[in-house]
Motif scaffolding. Sequence first.
Motif, mmCIF file in Angstrom:
data_model
loop_
_atom_site.group_PDB
_atom_site.id
_atom_site.type_symbol
_atom_site.label_atom_id
_atom_site.label_comp_id
_atom_site.label_asym_id
_atom_site.label_seq_id
_atom_site.Cartn_x
_atom_site.Cartn_y
_atom_site.Cartn_z
ATOM 1 N N LEU A 16 14.882 53.887 83.554
ATOM 2 C CA LEU A 16 14.361 53.690 84.912
ATOM 3 C C LEU A 16 13.123 52.816 84.817
ATOM 4 N N LEU A 18 10.085 52.182 86.696
ATOM 5 C CA LEU A 18 9.310 52.746 87.792
ATOM 6 C C LEU A 18 7.939 52.084 87.838
ATOM 7 N N VAL A 25 16.048 57.723 80.659
ATOM 8 C CA VAL A 25 16.563 58.992 81.192
ATOM 9 C C VAL A 25 17.872 59.403 80.528
ATOM 10 N N GLU A 44 21.827 71.493 83.011
ATOM 11 C CA GLU A 44 21.168 71.786 84.281
ATOM 12 C C GLU A 44 20.906 70.503 85.061
ATOM 13 N N SER A 45 20.581 70.686 86.300
ATOM 14 C CA SER A 45 20.238 69.575 87.169
ATOM 15 C C SER A 45 19.042 68.812 86.587
ATOM 16 N N GLY A 46 19.134 67.484 86.578
ATOM 17 C CA GLY A 46 18.031 66.666 86.074
ATOM 18 C C GLY A 46 18.173 66.267 84.618
ATOM 19 N N CYS A 47 19.299 66.636 83.978
ATOM 20 C CA CYS A 47 19.490 66.329 82.552
ATOM 21 C C CYS A 47 20.003 64.921 82.292
ATOM 22 N N GLY A 48 20.423 64.206 83.343
ATOM 23 C CA GLY A 48 20.891 62.831 83.153
ATOM 24 C C GLY A 48 22.399 62.667 83.214
ATOM 25 N N LYS A 49 23.102 63.678 83.707
ATOM 26 C CA LYS A 49 24.570 63.621 83.742
ATOM 27 C C LYS A 49 25.066 62.539 84.707
ATOM 28 N N THR A 50 24.502 62.547 85.916
ATOM 29 C CA THR A 50 24.950 61.570 86.916
ATOM 30 C C THR A 50 24.613 60.146 86.470
ATOM 31 N N LEU A 51 23.424 59.948 85.921
ATOM 32 C CA LEU A 51 23.065 58.592 85.483
ATOM 33 C C LEU A 51 23.953 58.139 84.327
ATOM 34 N N PRO A 61 21.812 52.788 90.573
ATOM 35 C CA PRO A 61 20.903 52.207 91.546
ATOM 36 C C PRO A 61 19.951 51.240 90.834
ATOM 37 N N PRO A 64 16.089 51.359 90.497
ATOM 38 C CA PRO A 64 15.269 51.212 89.296
ATOM 39 C C PRO A 64 16.051 51.325 87.986
ATOM 40 N N PRO A 281 11.422 63.457 82.741
ATOM 41 C CA PRO A 281 11.628 62.455 81.680
ATOM 42 C C PRO A 281 10.397 61.596 81.393
HETATM 43 N N1 LIG Z 1 16.656 56.619 91.599
HETATM 44 C C1 LIG Z 1 15.881 57.365 90.810
HETATM 45 N N2 LIG Z 1 14.529 57.176 90.775
HETATM 46 C C2 LIG Z 1 13.750 57.934 89.979
HETATM 47 N N3 LIG Z 1 14.195 58.905 89.170
HETATM 48 C C3 LIG Z 1 15.517 59.145 89.157
HETATM 49 C C4 LIG Z 1 16.438 58.398 89.983
HETATM 50 N N4 LIG Z 1 17.690 58.862 89.743
HETATM 51 C C5 LIG Z 1 17.560 59.851 88.827
HETATM 52 N N5 LIG Z 1 16.265 60.036 88.473
HETATM 53 C C6 LIG Z 1 15.759 60.992 87.468
HETATM 54 O O1 LIG Z 1 16.521 60.843 86.289
HETATM 55 C C7 LIG Z 1 16.772 62.093 85.672
HETATM 56 C C8 LIG Z 1 18.274 62.311 85.513
HETATM 57 O O2 LIG Z 1 18.875 62.403 86.787
HETATM 58 P P1 LIG Z 1 20.433 62.698 86.999
HETATM 59 O O3 LIG Z 1 21.236 61.784 86.145
HETATM 60 O O4 LIG Z 1 20.684 62.636 88.449
HETATM 61 O O5 LIG Z 1 20.585 64.196 86.463
HETATM 62 P P2 LIG Z 1 21.772 65.250 86.702
HETATM 63 O O6 LIG Z 1 22.950 64.537 87.261
HETATM 64 O O7 LIG Z 1 22.010 65.827 85.321
HETATM 65 O O8 LIG Z 1 21.230 66.278 87.631
HETATM 66 C C9 LIG Z 1 16.107 63.138 86.559
HETATM 67 O O9 LIG Z 1 14.845 63.417 86.025
HETATM 68 C C10 LIG Z 1 15.968 62.435 87.893
HETATM 69 O O10 LIG Z 1 14.867 62.930 88.603
#
Ligand SMILES: Nc1ncnc2c1ncn2[C@@H]1O[C@H](COP(=O)(O)OP(=O)(O)O)[C@@H](O)[C@H]1O
Length: 342
Positions: A16, A18, A25, A44-51, A61, A64, A281
């Motif tokens: 990211l 920022l 991440v 858990e939520s926030g581990c980076g799975k979606t990214l 996105p 960033p 992160p």
């Molecule tokens: N667009 C964004 N801007 C800033 N931080 C982001 C953004 N998208 C995700 N993050 C951060 O990146 C980390 C991983 O996010 P994410 O992949 O969504 O986790 P998960 O899917 O495991 O819940 C988290 O700390 C989240 O806050």
Amino acid sequence: MSADVALEVKGLRTTLFLREGRVDVVRNVSFQLNDGETLALVGESGCGKTLTALSVIRLLPDPPARITAGSVVLDGSDITGVPESTMRSLRGDTVSMVFQEPLTSLDPVFTIGDQIEEAITAHRKVNRREARDMAVEILKEVQIPSPRQRLDDYPHQMSGGMRQRVMIAMALVLDPKVLIADEPTTALDVTIQAQILELIRAEQERRQLAVLLITHNLAVVSQVADRVAVMYAGEIVEEAPASEIFANPRHPYTQGLLSSIPSAAGDSKHLYTIPGRVPDPRVLPPACLFAPRCPYVISRCWHDHPGLEASNGHLLRCWNPQPFIALKAVEPEVDRSVATSE
Ligand SMILES: Nc1ncnc2c1ncn2[C@@H]1O[C@H](COP(=O)(O)OP(=O)(O)O)[C@@H](O)[C@H]1O
Ligand SMILES: [Mg+2]
């Protein structure tokens, strides 16, 4: 190995950018997904799975987020550097993604039929009638009653479970190799969750799909996954066959996640929760990222970052693995002092 590799991710790093600086991440994430196999990515939520998922399908996105290292090989081709036009032709055709909340990925102003037909005609030279017939077929396959009538419905006219079936139909209509499902049942109630998981499992089998199932809920995994990769703070900390993860979890984080499932812990009244939370992160612990929450932390964990090593059929990132005993919730102080009435 007889099965073909549908998706291979090697050393993926997603960063990211920022205002306060760059933050990795997703760090050095590698996994392989074979045809006809379901790999669960859990954490858990926030581990980076979606990214991680969005990096694979290149829907990050930006800004960033950007991929800054590693490679993605899809169905035998390295797609790491390919232009967006190539990604557009692969998305929906070779690799599809289903998201948590179908209302945000379905367009409220178009009917279900319009949206499925659009997904088809973007990739295939078919006329309207053929596209409509394909749409009806796929809705039938995902068990939507009276599919031809449903084509004229708008998303808001359907229940959450039906909308998720439509999303799955749309993802599968072009018969992709790989399906990425990101928390596909999290927004649904428990009975519907089970039905959607069963649908994904059945489609996976029928089509020899490779499925990357992303979830924060290990209970979901036991129903469908062949293998499990556990992600913590942007890294994979354990990977093993699903049966092994449940019978013999080795990473303290995996053990904590398992202890938080009612059936595994046996006692839903005092369900374990892992103390603390996933680190931001931007401020990671110095060495092992799980150290601040780990019941088995030793001094090495604070100054030496553990690598992901093969160990008894698992990949494991831990200096001090312990045999699994379901971790118990610590009884709150008040319970002890007023426990006389039981
Ligand atoms: N667009 C964004 N801007 C800033 N931080 C982001 C953004 N998208 C995700 N993050 C951060 O990146 C980390 C991983 O996010 P994410 O992949 O969504 O986790 P998960 O899917 O495991 O819940 C988290 O700390 C989240 O806050
Ligand atoms: Mg997510």
